[in-house]
Design an enzyme around this catalytic site. Structure first.
Site: not given
Length: 253
Positions: A10, A61, A88, A159, A163
């Protein structure tokens, strides 16, 4: 599908949605590998995670391929190949500034994390994580409803574009892996009340409250519940499962 004995990576796991997903999956008997920039925050989270299997933590990172590749290479000899990747980690900065008013440094940081980071991590898991070699596994990309439609508020140019790129990458990856048993899934949350939206407005309380006005936002646990359903609720032959969990608009009185 049972997650018992599965190795799960994750990213962005120290706070918010990532932390909630880690807590939700811990009771499944899986081995969690949690990546974040902050090892201190990961260590705090590890103390809160239930279950007898201790999670593996690493400060990584993901915008650096060398860093994420090294982290995956280091963990595989310890636990075995990666079964599930949950992409995520995400970053939004500079809202509500219009694109032309953003700092170039913030544009680079957002694209490095949201596009390069997601692709670098996926590449490392498919290769160094041995998912492609084995021909089976699951990649769950936490995208956003803003990847499908233009957001109704300012400051989203970068952003939103990131996405949308994640959505495109998800679809192409599905096609490329069609001859394998590697599933590529997309979970698209709406507005979620976490530190993420506090950070996007520079931790300005007034701007945050104004942004949330009119919404009943999701909480991180809502998204974690959806992620757990997608990973555990799919039948063996089901290859595609996209989920949209969204905030509610509060009716005007």
């Amino acid at each position: 599908m049972s997650l018992k004995g599965k190795n799960i990576v994750i990213t962005g796991a120290s706070k918010g949605i990532g932390a909630a997903i880690a807590k939700a999956l811990a009771h499944q008997g899986c081995t969690l590998v949690l990546f974040s920039r902050s090892l201190d925050d990961l260590s705090t989270l590890a103390e809160e995670i239930p279950g007898s299997i201790k999670p593996h933590l690493a400060s990584v990172d993901i915008s650096s391929y060398e860093a994420i590749s090294s982290a995956i290479r280091a963990i595989v000899p310890k636990i075995g190949p990666i079964d599930i990747l949950i992409n995520n980690a995400g970053l939004a900065l500079g809202a509500p500034s219009a694109f032309s008013e953003l700092r170039i440094e913030d544009i680079i940081a957002m694209t490095n994390t949201n596009i390069n980071g997601l692709m670098f991590t996926t590449y490392a898991v498919l290769n160094e994580g041995k998912m492609r070699e084995r021909g089976r596994g699951t990649i769950l990309n936490i995208t956003s409803v803003t990847g499908l439609e233009v957001p109704p508020f300012p400051g989203e140019a970068v952003y939103h574009s990131c996405k949308a790129a994640q959505e495109a990458f998800t679809n192409v990856l599905r096609n490329e892996l069609a001859g394998t048993d590697i599933k590529v899934l997309a979970l698209r949350p709406g507005v979620v009340a976490t530190h993420f939206h506090e950070q996007r407005v520079g931790y300005d309380v007034g701007m945050y409250e104004e942004f949330m006005r009119g919404y009943e936002p999701l909480v991180a646990e809502d998204v974690a519940e959806a992620a757990e359903f997608m990973l555990c609720g799919m039948s063996g032959g089901q290859r595609i499962c996209d989920c949209v969990s969204t905030a509610s608009i509060i009716p005007a009185k």
